[in-house]
Design a protein around this motif. Sequence first.
Motif, PDB file in Angstrom:
ATOM      1  N   LYS A  12      10.280   6.231  -6.025  1.00  9.72           N
ATOM      2  CA  LYS A  12       9.271   5.400  -5.370  1.00  9.72           C
ATOM      3  C   LYS A  12       8.944   4.211  -6.269  1.00  9.72           C
ATOM      4  CE  LYS A  12       4.718   5.267  -3.300  1.00  9.72           C
ATOM      5  NZ  LYS A  12       3.502   6.003  -2.959  1.00  9.72           N
ATOM      6  N   TYR A  13       9.039   3.014  -5.695  1.00  9.99           N
ATOM      7  CA  TYR A  13       8.717   1.772  -6.397  1.00  9.99           C
ATOM      8  C   TYR A  13       7.444   1.183  -5.802  1.00  9.99           C
ATOM      9  CZ  TYR A  13      13.413   1.971  -8.317  1.00  9.99           C
ATOM     10  OH  TYR A  13      14.544   2.377  -8.990  1.00  9.99           O
ATOM     11  N   PHE A  14       6.614   0.609  -6.671  1.00  9.61           N
ATOM     12  CA  PHE A  14       5.445  -0.134  -6.215  1.00  9.61           C
ATOM     13  C   PHE A  14       5.929  -1.495  -5.740  1.00  9.61           C
ATOM     14  CE2 PHE A  14       3.827   2.865  -9.336  1.00  9.61           C
ATOM     15  CZ  PHE A  14       2.823   3.471  -8.592  1.00  9.61           C
ATOM     16  N   VAL A  15       5.516  -1.897  -4.566  1.00  8.28           N
ATOM     17  CA  VAL A  15       5.957  -3.170  -4.001  1.00  8.28           C
ATOM     18  C   VAL A  15       5.078  -4.286  -4.547  1.00  8.28           C
ATOM     19  CG1 VAL A  15       6.239  -4.501  -1.879  1.00  8.28           C
ATOM     20  CG2 VAL A  15       6.949  -2.099  -1.965  1.00  8.28           C
ATOM     21  N   ILE A  16       5.711  -5.274  -5.176  1.00  8.37           N
ATOM     22  CA  ILE A  16       4.972  -6.392  -5.752  1.00  8.37           C
ATOM     23  C   ILE A  16       5.142  -7.666  -4.930  1.00  8.37           C
ATOM     24  CG2 ILE A  16       4.908  -5.471  -8.081  1.00  8.37           C
ATOM     25  CD1 ILE A  16       7.345  -7.172  -8.767  1.00  8.37           C
ATOM     26  N   ALA A  58       0.813  -1.217   0.000  1.00  8.95           N
ATOM     27  CA  ALA A  58       0.000   0.000   0.000  1.00  8.95           C
ATOM     28  C   ALA A  58       0.848   1.269   0.000  1.00  8.95           C
ATOM     29  CB  ALA A  58      -0.931   0.006   1.209  1.00  8.95           C
ATOM     30  N   LYS A  59       2.040   1.196   0.618  1.00  3.84           N
ATOM     31  CA  LYS A  59       2.895   2.372   0.766  1.00  3.84           C
ATOM     32  C   LYS A  59       3.928   2.526  -0.337  1.00  3.84           C
ATOM     33  CE  LYS A  59       2.800   2.311   5.821  1.00  3.84           C
ATOM     34  NZ  LYS A  59       3.634   2.161   7.010  1.00  3.84           N
ATOM     35  N   GLY A  60       4.425   1.420  -0.856  1.00  2.96           N
ATOM     36  CA  GLY A  60       5.551   1.465  -1.771  1.00  2.96           C
ATOM     37  C   GLY A  60       6.852   1.586  -1.001  1.00  2.96           C
ATOM     38  N   ILE A  61       7.953   1.660  -1.741  1.00  5.51           N
ATOM     39  CA  ILE A  61       9.274   1.771  -1.115  1.00  5.51           C
ATOM     40  C   ILE A  61      10.103   2.770  -1.924  1.00  5.51           C
ATOM     41  CG2 ILE A  61      10.347  -0.173  -2.335  1.00  5.51           C
ATOM     42  CD1 ILE A  61      10.985  -0.262   1.183  1.00  5.51           C
ATOM     43  N   SER A  90       6.497  -8.697  -0.707  1.00 12.36           N
ATOM     44  CA  SER A  90       7.153  -8.323   0.550  1.00 12.36           C
ATOM     45  C   SER A  90       6.889  -9.407   1.584  1.00 12.36           C
ATOM     46  CB  SER A  90       6.655  -6.968   1.051  1.00 12.36           C
ATOM     47  OG  SER A  90       5.255  -6.984   1.257  1.00 12.36           O
ATOM     48  N   ASP A  91       7.973  -9.881   2.179  1.00 18.36           N
ATOM     49  CA  ASP A  91       7.883 -10.824   3.295  1.00 18.36           C
ATOM     50  C   ASP A  91       9.067 -10.570   4.214  1.00 18.36           C
ATOM     51  OD1 ASP A  91      10.101 -12.265   2.179  1.00 18.36           O
ATOM     52  OD2 ASP A  91       8.750 -13.524   1.027  1.00 18.36           O
ATOM     53  N   ASP A  92       9.315 -11.461   5.166  1.00 20.22           N
ATOM     54  CA  ASP A  92      10.374 -11.205   6.142  1.00 20.22           C
ATOM     55  C   ASP A  92      11.783 -11.400   5.581  1.00 20.22           C
ATOM     56  OD1 ASP A  92      10.230 -13.955   5.944  1.00 20.22           O
ATOM     57  OD2 ASP A  92      10.170 -14.300   8.105  1.00 20.22           O
ATOM     58  N   ARG A  93      11.919 -11.822   4.329  1.00 18.64           N
ATOM     59  CA  ARG A  93      13.223 -11.982   3.684  1.00 18.64           C
ATOM     60  C   ARG A  93      13.406 -11.045   2.495  1.00 18.64           C
ATOM     61  NH1 ARG A  93      17.421 -16.064   1.951  1.00 18.64           N
ATOM     62  NH2 ARG A  93      17.699 -15.708  -0.263  1.00 18.64           N
ATOM     63  N   SER A  94      12.394 -10.918   1.641  1.00 17.67           N
ATOM     64  CA  SER A  94      12.559 -10.227   0.363  1.00 17.67           C
ATOM     65  C   SER A  94      11.496  -9.165   0.131  1.00 17.67           C
ATOM     66  CB  SER A  94      12.481 -11.235  -0.789  1.00 17.67           C
ATOM     67  OG  SER A  94      13.436 -12.247  -0.632  1.00 17.67           O
ATOM     68  N   ILE A  95      11.946  -8.075  -0.503  1.00 21.35           N
ATOM     69  CA  ILE A  95      11.048  -7.011  -0.953  1.00 21.35           C
ATOM     70  C   ILE A  95      11.381  -6.762  -2.423  1.00 21.35           C
ATOM     71  CG2 ILE A  95      10.375  -4.594  -0.703  1.00 21.35           C
ATOM     72  CD1 ILE A  95      11.405  -4.785   2.248  1.00 21.35           C
ATOM     73  N   TYR A  96      10.380  -6.864  -3.289  1.00 17.14           N
ATOM     74  CA  TYR A  96      10.570  -6.594  -4.708  1.00 17.14           C
ATOM     75  C   TYR A  96       9.702  -5.396  -5.080  1.00 17.14           C
ATOM     76  CZ  TYR A  96      12.148 -11.526  -4.929  1.00 17.14           C
ATOM     77  OH  TYR A  96      12.778 -12.725  -4.733  1.00 17.14           O
ATOM     78  N   GLY A  97      10.304  -4.460  -5.810  1.00 19.67           N
ATOM     79  CA  GLY A  97       9.565  -3.287  -6.244  1.00 19.67           C
ATOM     80  C   GLY A  97       9.742  -3.051  -7.732  1.00 19.67           C
ATOM     81  N   LYS A 126       8.961  -0.070 -11.056  1.00 19.68           N
ATOM     82  CA  LYS A 126       8.510   1.220 -11.592  1.00 19.68           C
ATOM     83  C   LYS A 126       8.805   1.190 -13.075  1.00 19.68           C
ATOM     84  CE  LYS A 126       8.802   6.133 -11.513  1.00 19.68           C
ATOM     85  NZ  LYS A 126       8.013   6.977 -10.702  1.00 19.68           N
ATOM     86  N   ASN A 127       7.748   1.095 -13.869  1.00 18.49           N
ATOM     87  CA  ASN A 127       7.883   0.959 -15.321  1.00 18.49           C
ATOM     88  C   ASN A 127       8.764  -0.255 -15.636  1.00 18.49           C
ATOM     89  OD1 ASN A 127       6.271   3.282 -15.665  1.00 18.49           O
ATOM     90  ND2 ASN A 127       8.071   4.567 -15.369  1.00 18.49           N
ATOM     91  N   ALA A 128       9.834  -0.089 -16.384  1.00 15.55           N
ATOM     92  CA  ALA A 128      10.697  -1.230 -16.732  1.00 15.55           C
ATOM     93  C   ALA A 128      11.826  -1.429 -15.729  1.00 15.55           C
ATOM     94  CB  ALA A 128      11.288  -1.031 -18.119  1.00 15.55           C
ATOM     95  N   ASP A 129      11.922  -0.553 -14.730  1.00 13.64           N
ATOM     96  CA  ASP A 129      12.973  -0.646 -13.717  1.00 13.64           C
ATOM     97  C   ASP A 129      12.427  -1.308 -12.456  1.00 13.64           C
ATOM     98  OD1 ASP A 129      14.398   0.845 -15.556  1.00 13.64           O
ATOM     99  OD2 ASP A 129      14.183   2.723 -14.461  1.00 13.64           O
ATOM    100  N   GLY A 130      13.331  -1.788 -11.623  1.00 10.99           N
ATOM    101  CA  GLY A 130      12.876  -2.407 -10.396  1.00 10.99           C
ATOM    102  C   GLY A 130      13.974  -2.559  -9.371  1.00 10.99           C
ATOM    103  N   VAL A 131      13.601  -3.096  -8.227  1.00  2.54           N
ATOM    104  CA  VAL A 131      14.520  -3.288  -7.110  1.00  2.54           C
ATOM    105  C   VAL A 131      14.245  -4.628  -6.457  1.00  2.54           C
ATOM    106  CG1 VAL A 131      13.012  -2.073  -5.466  1.00  2.54           C
ATOM    107  CG2 VAL A 131      15.472  -2.226  -5.012  1.00  2.54           C
TER     108      VAL A 131
END
Length: 128
Positions: free
Chosen positions: A67-71, A58-61, A73-80, A82-87
């Motif tokens: 700012k990346y949209f979080v797709i 809901a918040k993003g990172i 999130s758990d206690d090990r990994s966060i994936y975000g 934004k368009n063709a880029d990501g984290v």
Amino acid sequence: MSWQAYVDSNLCGTGQVSQAAIYGTNGAQWAASPGFQLSAPEVQEIISGYANPADLPAKGIHINGVKYFVIKSDDRSIYGKKNADGVCIVKTTQAILVGLYKEGIQPGNCTKVVEGLADYLISVGYVS
């Protein structure tokens, strides 16, 4: 191997990670690729995100001012994304690995590299 060597060789050196950094779970920066540094609030946002991963979608990172949209999130990994880029952000007991990918890099390839380094650190006992 130094932490900077992990960033330079094992993350960015693979060609599957555009920029990367390694932070301690206390928020201290251990190593980063040139021109890549998270602000103190961004690091705190990641640390808080691991405490409450269900809140992140809901918040993003925010990473390096973006700012990346979080797709995921758990206690090990966060994936975000934004368009063709990501984290891809992965936490071990002592370290937080942050890997960015830009357009032209497949998200799964970046994820495999960052998650793989985290698995390696855990396998060599770097977890306490």
